[in-house]
Design a protein around this motif. Structure first.
Motif, mmCIF file in Angstrom:
data_model
loop_
_atom_site.group_PDB
_atom_site.id
_atom_site.type_symbol
_atom_site.label_atom_id
_atom_site.label_comp_id
_atom_site.label_asym_id
_atom_site.label_seq_id
_atom_site.Cartn_x
_atom_site.Cartn_y
_atom_site.Cartn_z
ATOM 1 N N GLU A 124 0.838 -1.190 0.000
ATOM 2 C CA GLU A 124 0.000 0.000 0.000
ATOM 3 C C GLU A 124 0.880 1.249 0.000
ATOM 4 O O GLU A 124 1.852 1.326 0.748
ATOM 5 C CB GLU A 124 -0.910 -0.002 1.221
ATOM 6 N N VAL A 125 0.504 2.211 -0.835
ATOM 7 C CA VAL A 125 1.242 3.476 -0.913
ATOM 8 C C VAL A 125 0.253 4.616 -0.738
ATOM 9 O O VAL A 125 -0.701 4.749 -1.512
ATOM 10 C CB VAL A 125 1.982 3.616 -2.257
ATOM 11 N N ALA A 126 0.474 5.428 0.285
ATOM 12 C CA ALA A 126 -0.355 6.607 0.537
ATOM 13 C C ALA A 126 0.385 7.839 0.018
ATOM 14 O O ALA A 126 1.535 8.084 0.404
ATOM 15 C CB ALA A 126 -0.653 6.739 2.026
ATOM 16 N N TYR A 127 -0.274 8.592 -0.845
ATOM 17 C CA TYR A 127 0.351 9.746 -1.483
ATOM 18 C C TYR A 127 0.303 10.964 -0.571
ATOM 19 O O TYR A 127 -0.662 11.173 0.164
ATOM 20 C CB TYR A 127 -0.345 10.078 -2.790
ATOM 21 N N GLY A 128 1.359 11.769 -0.675
ATOM 22 C CA GLY A 128 1.396 13.052 0.001
ATOM 23 C C GLY A 128 1.217 14.180 -1.001
ATOM 24 O O GLY A 128 0.613 14.008 -2.063
ATOM 25 N N GLY A 129 1.770 15.357 -0.671
ATOM 26 C CA GLY A 129 1.615 16.502 -1.559
ATOM 27 C C GLY A 129 2.436 16.402 -2.831
ATOM 28 O O GLY A 129 2.066 16.958 -3.863
ATOM 29 N N TYR A 130 3.551 15.687 -2.780
ATOM 30 C CA TYR A 130 4.426 15.552 -3.946
ATOM 31 C C TYR A 130 4.010 14.282 -4.691
ATOM 32 O O TYR A 130 4.564 13.213 -4.512
ATOM 33 C CB TYR A 130 5.869 15.477 -3.473
ATOM 34 N N THR A 131 3.001 14.399 -5.513
ATOM 35 C CA THR A 131 2.403 13.223 -6.148
ATOM 36 C C THR A 131 3.361 12.530 -7.114
ATOM 37 O O THR A 131 3.317 11.307 -7.272
ATOM 38 C CB THR A 131 1.130 13.622 -6.894
ATOM 39 N N GLN A 132 4.248 13.307 -7.771
ATOM 40 C CA GLN A 132 5.185 12.681 -8.705
ATOM 41 C C GLN A 132 6.131 11.743 -7.980
ATOM 42 O O GLN A 132 6.388 10.618 -8.441
ATOM 43 C CB GLN A 132 5.983 13.750 -9.466
ATOM 44 N N ALA A 133 6.640 12.191 -6.830
ATOM 45 C CA ALA A 133 7.544 11.339 -6.052
ATOM 46 C C ALA A 133 6.808 10.124 -5.508
ATOM 47 O O ALA A 133 7.349 9.008 -5.467
ATOM 48 C CB ALA A 133 8.161 12.148 -4.908
ATOM 49 N N SER A 134 5.556 10.324 -5.091
ATOM 50 C CA SER A 134 4.764 9.198 -4.581
ATOM 51 C C SER A 134 4.522 8.168 -5.673
ATOM 52 O O SER A 134 4.645 6.957 -5.444
ATOM 53 C CB SER A 134 3.431 9.715 -4.037
ATOM 54 N N ALA A 135 4.188 8.626 -6.872
ATOM 55 C CA ALA A 135 3.944 7.697 -7.977
ATOM 56 C C ALA A 135 5.212 6.942 -8.352
ATOM 57 O O ALA A 135 5.173 5.742 -8.662
ATOM 58 C CB ALA A 135 3.411 8.469 -9.178
ATOM 59 N N LEU A 136 6.371 7.633 -8.313
ATOM 60 C CA LEU A 136 7.629 6.967 -8.637
ATOM 61 C C LEU A 136 7.960 5.902 -7.593
ATOM 62 O O LEU A 136 8.375 4.781 -7.939
ATOM 63 C CB LEU A 136 8.757 7.994 -8.705
ATOM 64 N N ALA A 137 7.770 6.230 -6.317
ATOM 65 C CA ALA A 137 8.045 5.248 -5.258
ATOM 66 C C ALA A 137 7.126 4.034 -5.378
ATOM 67 O O ALA A 137 7.570 2.888 -5.207
ATOM 68 C CB ALA A 137 7.875 5.908 -3.887
ATOM 69 N N GLU A 138 5.868 4.262 -5.695
ATOM 70 C CA GLU A 138 4.945 3.140 -5.863
ATOM 71 C C GLU A 138 5.355 2.270 -7.040
ATOM 72 O O GLU A 138 5.332 1.031 -6.956
ATOM 73 C CB GLU A 138 3.522 3.665 -6.063
ATOM 74 N N GLN A 139 5.752 2.887 -8.131
ATOM 75 C CA GLN A 139 6.179 2.118 -9.305
ATOM 76 C C GLN A 139 7.415 1.283 -8.996
ATOM 77 O O GLN A 139 7.515 0.118 -9.408
ATOM 78 C CB GLN A 139 6.452 3.073 -10.467
#
Length: 396
Positions: A124-139
């Motif tokens: 599970e990945v919960a996104y914060g304000g920096y959505t690009q970094a969150s999407a990269l970490a999830e990928q």
């Protein structure tokens, strides 16, 4: 002389149009086409910026620990308590960019699912304000789980620790890359070429609105009656208006051209004066097209609001089909075919040919003559339609 003063007086009575369509759009052309002109790519490298992550390991297996170690090697991992409020607070205050939660039983479930050919467990990945970094970490987390699943499937006898080592080895693999330097098409003439391409929008807007407004005012019934009762012959009046409108178009062309030549530094960068003169000559021929269009619209009875709307729309469409916004070669076949029916396309082709040619040759002149000739045919067509409309219009 009086007619010329009247024409320029009407144009100068609306300074907002001259300021927006001529001055502002010319300066906008410098900004849009000059921002990406001089880019020094020598010695530049790309370095990915790490994100701030919180990894919550609820499994504690060797596989989950290996996943956390992998993410820690890519990003900055921060310790956050496994508490709902603490995790929400870390995301809300931008303490972390994302929270990665490894569920309980992840290690054993991953091995069992991989060897049974079933769907792998998800983190599970919960996104914060920096959505690009969150999407990269999830990928990256998903990719690591898939590599671990592939290793478990290929090594049926391997345990969790061995699978973790195989996944870490797989993520460490990198393909060999090589940088091949190619000659760039953006030579010293590119800034001026890009500016003149955008100027098709500037010229269409300014000429259609300013000249169209002049012709509309002169075509009003009261003004026409006063002109017809004057001792000057009608053909002399019409010729005077035409000359004055041509002078107004010439001023617009001269201003936009001067801004482009000076801002681009074409002469200082080694572009030949003859090549620049040919390119500006092609732009002058193009300026006659919106002049003819303004005449046609005035005969159709368009007023100030309609001229503004059609001037902007016509300038946008014409410049787009001319390749000012997106190279025509990157567009579909239908758009490329439609571009052939735009005068801006032929003008930009003439400008490109002139500014990229090292010298003036017969082949260059023949190509430019064809392009300019086609452009002038558009002006002739609009003028013919305008004359037909004027002849059919009831006389006051």
């Amino acid at each position: 002389m009086r007619i010329c003063k009247s024409v320029f007086g009407i144009a100068l009575a609306h300074p907002i149009y001259l300021g927006v369509y001529v001055v502002f759009l010319s300066l906008l052309g410098i900004f849009l086409t000059g921002g990406s002109t001089y880019v020094d790519t020598a010695g530049t490298t790309y370095v990915a910026e790490p994100a701030n992550l919180a990894v919550v390991d609820r499994d504690g297996s060797a596989l989950s620990q290996a996943l956390e170690a992998y993410l820690a090697g890519m990003h900055n991992v921060t310790d956050v308590a496994d508490d709902e409020f603490a995790l929400q607070d870390a995301l809300a205050t931008n303490t972390v960019d994302a929270v990665v939660i490894v569920p309980e039983g992840f290690g054993s479930d991953c091995l069992a699912a991989a060897r049974a050919g079933e769907e792998l467990p998800k983190v599970e990945v919960a996104y914060g304000g920096y959505t690009q970094a969150s999407a990269l970490a999830e990928q990256q987390a998903v990719q690591w789980v898939q590599l671990a699943g592939a290793a478990a499937s290929l090594e049926p006898e391997a345990d969790v620790s061995q699978i973790a080592e195989l996944a870490a080895a797989a993520t460490a693999e990198r393909a060999d890359t090589e940088v091949i330097e190619v000659s760039s098409s953006r030579g010293p003439s590119y800034p001026l070429r890009a500016y003149l391409s955008f100027s098709t929008y500037t010229i269409v807007c300014s000429v259609v609105v300013c000249v169209g407004l002049v012709l509309t005012k002169i075509s009003e019934q009261d003004v026409r009656r006063r002109m017809l009762v004057s001792p000057t012959r009608p053909w002399r009046l019409s010729a005077g208006v035409l000359v004055a409108c041509l002078a107004l178009v010439l001023c617009v062309w001269a201003l936009t051209s001067a801004v482009g030549v000076i801002s681009s530094g074409a002469l200082a960068n080694g572009v030949g004066a003859a090549q620049i003169a040919l390119a500006l000559g092609a732009m002058l021929a193009f300026s006659l097209v919106p002049l003819a269009l303004a005449f046609m619209l005035s005969q159709l009875g368009f007023r100030e609001e309609g001229l503004n709307a059609l001037g902007n729309l016509g300038g946008m469409v014409s410049s787009f089909l001319g390749g000012a916004w997106v190279p025509i070669a990157l567009l579909g076949d239908a758009v490329q075919t439609a571009a052939l029916f735009s005068p801006a396309y032929w003008t930009n082709d003439a400008v490109t040919a002139a500014l990229t040619s090292p010298s003036i040759t017969e082949e260059l002149l023949l190509r430019m003559g064809t392009d300019v000739g086609v452009t002038l045919l558009f002006a002739v067509a609009f003028t013919a339609v305008g004359l037909a409309l004027g002849r059919a219009r009831p006389r006051a």
